[in-house]
Motif scaffolding. Structure first.
Motif, PDB file in Angstrom:
ATOM      1  N   ILE A   1       0.822  -1.107  -0.050  1.00  0.00           N
ATOM      2  CA  ILE A   1      -0.119  -0.142  -0.156  1.00  0.00           C
ATOM      3  C   ILE A   1       0.836   1.076   0.164  1.00  0.00           C
ATOM      4  N   CYS A   2       1.307   1.749   0.960  1.00  0.00           N
ATOM      5  CA  CYS A   2       2.067   3.061   1.388  1.00  0.00           C
ATOM      6  C   CYS A   2       3.515   3.046   0.431  1.00  0.00           C
ATOM      7  N   PRO A   3       4.387   1.854   0.584  1.00  0.00           N
ATOM      8  CA  PRO A   3       5.485   2.038  -0.267  1.00  0.00           C
ATOM      9  C   PRO A   3       5.216   2.495  -1.689  1.00  0.00           C
ATOM     10  N   PRO A   4       4.333   1.770  -2.500  1.00  0.00           N
ATOM     11  CA  PRO A   4       4.028   1.981  -3.783  1.00  0.00           C
ATOM     12  C   PRO A   4       3.502   3.339  -4.064  1.00  0.00           C
ATOM     13  N   VAL A   5       2.636   3.881  -3.225  1.00  0.00           N
ATOM     14  CA  VAL A   5       2.036   5.096  -3.437  1.00  0.00           C
ATOM     15  C   VAL A   5       3.221   5.970  -3.457  1.00  0.00           C
ATOM     16  N   SER A   6       4.017   5.981  -2.239  1.00  0.00           N
ATOM     17  CA  SER A   6       4.861   6.967  -1.997  1.00  0.00           C
ATOM     18  C   SER A   6       5.968   6.862  -3.193  1.00  0.00           C
ATOM     19  N   ILE A   7       6.531   5.733  -3.615  1.00  0.00           N
ATOM     20  CA  ILE A   7       7.500   5.837  -5.042  1.00  0.00           C
ATOM     21  C   ILE A   7       6.768   6.378  -6.049  1.00  0.00           C
ATOM     22  N   ALA A   8       5.422   5.943  -6.574  1.00  0.00           N
ATOM     23  CA  ALA A   8       4.908   6.535  -7.642  1.00  0.00           C
ATOM     24  C   ALA A   8       4.452   7.911  -7.668  1.00  0.00           C
ATOM     25  N   THR A   9       4.164   8.639  -6.458  1.00  0.00           N
ATOM     26  CA  THR A   9       4.012  10.153  -6.311  1.00  0.00           C
ATOM     27  C   THR A   9       5.333  10.613  -6.403  1.00  0.00           C
ATOM     28  N   ASP A  10       6.406  10.369  -5.779  1.00  0.00           N
ATOM     29  CA  ASP A  10       7.765  10.813  -5.962  1.00  0.00           C
ATOM     30  C   ASP A  10       8.100  11.062  -7.389  1.00  0.00           C
TER      31      ASP A  10
ATOM     32  N   THR B   1       0.208  11.150   2.276  1.00  0.00           N
ATOM     33  CA  THR B   1      -0.136  11.418   0.900  1.00  0.00           C
ATOM     34  C   THR B   1      -1.461  11.723   0.599  1.00  0.00           C
ATOM     35  N   ASN B   2      -1.706  12.901  -0.094  1.00  0.00           N
ATOM     36  CA  ASN B   2      -3.090  13.030  -0.338  1.00  0.00           C
ATOM     37  C   ASN B   2      -3.149  13.480  -1.847  1.00  0.00           C
ATOM     38  N   ALA B   3      -4.089  12.622  -2.624  1.00  0.00           N
ATOM     39  CA  ALA B   3      -4.330  12.888  -4.108  1.00  0.00           C
ATOM     40  C   ALA B   3      -5.218  12.784  -4.587  1.00  0.00           C
ATOM     41  N   LYS B   4      -5.708  13.189  -5.874  1.00  0.00           N
ATOM     42  CA  LYS B   4      -6.942  12.603  -6.295  1.00  0.00           C
ATOM     43  C   LYS B   4      -6.693  11.515  -7.372  1.00  0.00           C
ATOM     44  N   LEU B   5      -7.337  10.377  -7.133  1.00  0.00           N
ATOM     45  CA  LEU B   5      -7.309   8.925  -7.885  1.00  0.00           C
ATOM     46  C   LEU B   5      -8.272   9.487  -9.181  1.00  0.00           C
ATOM     47  N   THR B   6      -7.375   9.350 -10.276  1.00  0.00           N
ATOM     48  CA  THR B   6      -7.793   9.466 -11.628  1.00  0.00           C
ATOM     49  C   THR B   6      -7.592   7.967 -12.324  1.00  0.00           C
ATOM     50  N   VAL B   7      -8.520   7.696 -13.281  1.00  0.00           N
ATOM     51  CA  VAL B   7      -8.387   6.640 -13.947  1.00  0.00           C
ATOM     52  C   VAL B   7      -8.563   7.016 -15.436  1.00  0.00           C
TER      53      VAL B   7
ATOM     54  N   VAL C   1      -4.102   4.021 -13.521  1.00  0.00           N
ATOM     55  CA  VAL C   1      -4.569   4.564 -12.271  1.00  0.00           C
ATOM     56  C   VAL C   1      -3.643   5.636 -11.831  1.00  0.00           C
ATOM     57  N   ARG C   2      -3.906   6.845 -11.970  1.00  0.00           N
ATOM     58  CA  ARG C   2      -2.762   7.929 -11.255  1.00  0.00           C
ATOM     59  C   ARG C   2      -3.081   8.546 -10.138  1.00  0.00           C
ATOM     60  N   LEU C   3      -2.306   9.168  -9.341  1.00  0.00           N
ATOM     61  CA  LEU C   3      -2.570   9.850  -8.326  1.00  0.00           C
ATOM     62  C   LEU C   3      -2.138  11.427  -8.603  1.00  0.00           C
ATOM     63  N   ASP C   4      -3.113  12.024  -9.003  1.00  0.00           N
ATOM     64  CA  ASP C   4      -2.987  13.350  -9.427  1.00  0.00           C
ATOM     65  C   ASP C   4      -2.801  14.426  -8.223  1.00  0.00           C
ATOM     66  N   HIS C   5      -2.280  15.650  -8.494  1.00  0.00           N
ATOM     67  CA  HIS C   5      -2.122  16.654  -7.684  1.00  0.00           C
ATOM     68  C   HIS C   5      -1.795  16.386  -6.360  1.00  0.00           C
ATOM     69  N   PRO C   6      -0.706  15.445  -6.226  1.00  0.00           N
ATOM     70  CA  PRO C   6      -0.265  14.791  -4.761  1.00  0.00           C
ATOM     71  C   PRO C   6       0.210  15.858  -3.905  1.00  0.00           C
ATOM     72  N   MET C   7      -0.081  15.832  -2.856  1.00  0.00           N
ATOM     73  CA  MET C   7       0.089  16.635  -1.581  1.00  0.00           C
ATOM     74  C   MET C   7       0.631  15.869  -0.475  1.00  0.00           C
ATOM     75  N   ARG C   8       1.849  16.137   0.229  1.00  0.00           N
ATOM     76  CA  ARG C   8       2.121  15.538   1.384  1.00  0.00           C
ATOM     77  C   ARG C   8       1.755  16.592   2.699  1.00  0.00           C
ATOM     78  N   VAL C   9       0.876  15.760   3.565  1.00  0.00           N
ATOM     79  CA  VAL C   9       0.257  16.329   4.777  1.00  0.00           C
ATOM     80  C   VAL C   9       1.408  15.973   5.773  1.00  0.00           C
ATOM     81  N   THR C  10       1.982  17.005   6.455  1.00  0.00           N
ATOM     82  CA  THR C  10       2.755  16.617   7.533  1.00  0.00           C
ATOM     83  C   THR C  10       2.221  16.221   8.940  1.00  0.00           C
ATOM     84  N   ALA C  11       3.032  16.008   9.824  1.00  0.00           N
ATOM     85  CA  ALA C  11       2.433  15.939  11.178  1.00  0.00           C
ATOM     86  C   ALA C  11       1.804  16.984  11.739  1.00  0.00           C
ATOM     87  N   ASN C  12       2.319  18.166  11.246  1.00  0.00           N
ATOM     88  CA  ASN C  12       2.014  19.307  11.913  1.00  0.00           C
ATOM     89  C   ASN C  12       0.577  19.826  10.902  1.00  0.00           C
ATOM     90  N   GLU C  13       0.178  19.017  10.280  1.00  0.00           N
ATOM     91  CA  GLU C  13      -1.002  19.214   9.344  1.00  0.00           C
ATOM     92  C   GLU C  13      -0.881  20.349   8.283  1.00  0.00           C
TER      93      GLU C  13
END
Length: 172
Positions: A27-36, A138-144, A150-162
């Motif tokens: 889950i998380c590692p593939p999302v991270s590598i794909a968005t990066d 990771t926060n993104a818009k899922l598009t097909v 499947v893409r993760l468009d407009h990715p944003m990284r939300v930090t611990a401090n929001e």
């Protein structure tokens, strides 16, 4: 809400092992590598449910270790629960059986995934090593897109401090 993880450079530490099982949360590692990398999350027609950029990353890790004479393998689980931090007893038993042939388990995931692997392998001689560090969510818009990409468009990284760090198509 996948966690955003960054790979750690552990090449010096890993050279001390004869065999390493890469234990991958799907889950998380593939999302991270794909968005990066700005790559698609999935290209179902070409690659099925695997993330090409992440599979490439795993391949690079394996090639590097094998060049140093270290035997490698990869373990992951998809159903009934994919996330390593929520594996069932059966998934953990499967890992235990597989890890007996290795000196170390390299955890591609978060600290909670490491905890699952550590608890599962506690009665073995298999060292557990965390290979990624948490840097946010990771926060993104899922598009097909056609054909079933499947893409993760407009990715944003939300930090611990929001706080939100805007990412470009090329990375987060």
């Amino acid at each position: 809400m996948p966690l955003h993880l960054q790979p750690l450079d552990l090449s010096d530490k890993l050279r001390n092992y004869r065999s390493i099982l890469i234990v991958s949360c799907p889950i998380c590692p593939p999302v991270s590598i794909a968005t990066d990398s700005g790559s698609p999350f999935m290209e179902l027609v070409k690659h099925g449910i695997k993330t090409p950029a992440y599979e490439h990353h795993l391949g690079e890790i394996r090639e590097s270790l094998e060049r140093d004479g270290i035997k490698t393998g990869v373990f992951t689980s998809y159903l009934p629960c994919a996330a390593t931090c929520l594996w069932t007893r059966g998934q953990r038993k499967r890992l235990l059986r597989r890890a007996r042939d290795y000196d170390a388990a390299l955890v591609m995931g978060c600290e909670s995934a490491r905890c699952t692997v550590q608890e599962t392998l506690k009665d073995t001689n298999c060292d557990v090593i965390l290979a990624m560090r948490l840097v946010g969510i990771t926060n993104a818009k899922l598009t097909v897109e056609f054909p079933l990409t499947v893409r993760l468009d407009h990715p944003m990284r939300v930090t611990a401090n929001e706080q939100v760090e805007q990412g470009s198509q090329a990375g987060v």
